[in-house]
Design an enzyme around this catalytic site. Sequence first.
Site, short mmCIF file in Angstrom:
data_model
loop_
_atom_site.label_atom_id
_atom_site.label_comp_id
_atom_site.label_asym_id
_atom_site.label_seq_id
_atom_site.Cartn_x
_atom_site.Cartn_y
_atom_site.Cartn_z
N GLY A 1 0.83 -1.20 0.00
CA GLY A 1 0.00 0.00 0.00
C GLY A 1 0.87 1.24 0.00
O GLY A 1 2.00 1.22 0.50
N GLN B 1 2.79 9.87 1.29
CA GLN B 1 4.11 9.23 1.33
C GLN B 1 4.97 9.55 0.11
O GLN B 1 6.16 9.22 0.09
CB GLN B 1 3.95 7.70 1.43
CG GLN B 1 3.33 7.28 2.76
CD GLN B 1 3.16 5.78 2.81
OE1 GLN B 1 2.21 5.23 2.27
NE2 GLN B 1 4.11 5.09 3.43
N CYS C 1 5.66 -0.11 7.32
CA CYS C 1 5.20 1.05 6.56
C CYS C 1 6.40 1.57 5.77
O CYS C 1 7.50 1.67 6.32
CB CYS C 1 4.69 2.13 7.52
SG CYS C 1 4.17 3.64 6.69
N HIS D 1 -4.81 0.75 7.21
CA HIS D 1 -3.50 1.43 7.29
C HIS D 1 -3.46 2.61 6.31
O HIS D 1 -3.04 3.72 6.68
CB HIS D 1 -2.39 0.41 6.99
CG HIS D 1 -1.01 0.94 7.10
ND1 HIS D 1 -0.11 0.53 8.07
CD2 HIS D 1 -0.34 1.88 6.37
CE1 HIS D 1 1.02 1.19 7.92
NE2 HIS D 1 0.92 2.02 6.89
N GLU D 2 -3.90 2.38 5.07
CA GLU D 2 -3.85 3.44 4.06
C GLU D 2 -4.88 4.53 4.35
O GLU D 2 -4.60 5.72 4.16
CB GLU D 2 -4.05 2.88 2.65
CG GLU D 2 -2.96 1.91 2.20
CD GLU D 2 -1.55 2.40 2.46
OE1 GLU D 2 -1.27 3.60 2.26
OE2 GLU D 2 -0.72 1.59 2.89
N HIS E 1 -3.44 6.93 6.74
CA HIS E 1 -2.49 7.87 6.11
C HIS E 1 -3.22 9.08 5.54
O HIS E 1 -2.74 10.21 5.64
CB HIS E 1 -1.75 7.18 4.95
CG HIS E 1 -0.49 6.48 5.35
ND1 HIS E 1 0.57 7.14 5.95
CD2 HIS E 1 -0.10 5.20 5.23
CE1 HIS E 1 1.56 6.27 6.16
NE2 HIS E 1 1.17 5.07 5.74
ZN LIG Z 1 2.18 3.28 5.81
#
Ligand SMILES: [Zn+2]
Length: 190
Positions: A45, A50, A106, A148-149, A152
Amino acid sequence: MVLNIVLYDHPILRKKGKPIDSFNDQLKRLVSDMLETMAFHKGVGLAAQQIGQALQLAVIDVSESKIPSSLLIEGKPVPIEEHMPLFLINPTLSCTRSKELSNEGCLSFPGLRIDVPRSKRVKLKTFDLEGKPLALEAGGFLAIAIQHEFDHLQGKLFIDYLSPEKKKAIKEELEKIKRAEPSLFAKENA
Ligand SMILES: [Zn+2]
């Protein structure tokens, strides 16, 4: 094009993403670069934050993972591979209350693995690259990747789930990541 990954604790990782408002060629190019970057780093992901852009946009591909996933579209189970990569675009998420610990990494925290409580199942509303709405239900590893995404995109990071004691225990590791050069990380993983 493989893009540079933004590492902890760059301030953009804390920015809530702006909604995607046009499903144009620029978005498709960005998504294509994000997929290339994620594959290069062997990630499952990658969120726009990021790669240095605070947007409601993330890419996910769990088709290579050995950890099982389930995916339902309109209530019917569908093969995962046929629906990867999955895009989180202006997503909304609802999670079941029952949680279990998930051991996660991550790409913005090279080398770090921690246990994070995650819901076993999620319901996601998102869009495809043409702007068509997509509603799905996911379980297993895909449900974890989506959570998780999704975090973010809100400026939330997996270390935020740690107790102060556990965060203290990885202080040294976090300091090392803060001092790391993104380009070195790229070379190590090439
Ligand atoms: Zn991450």
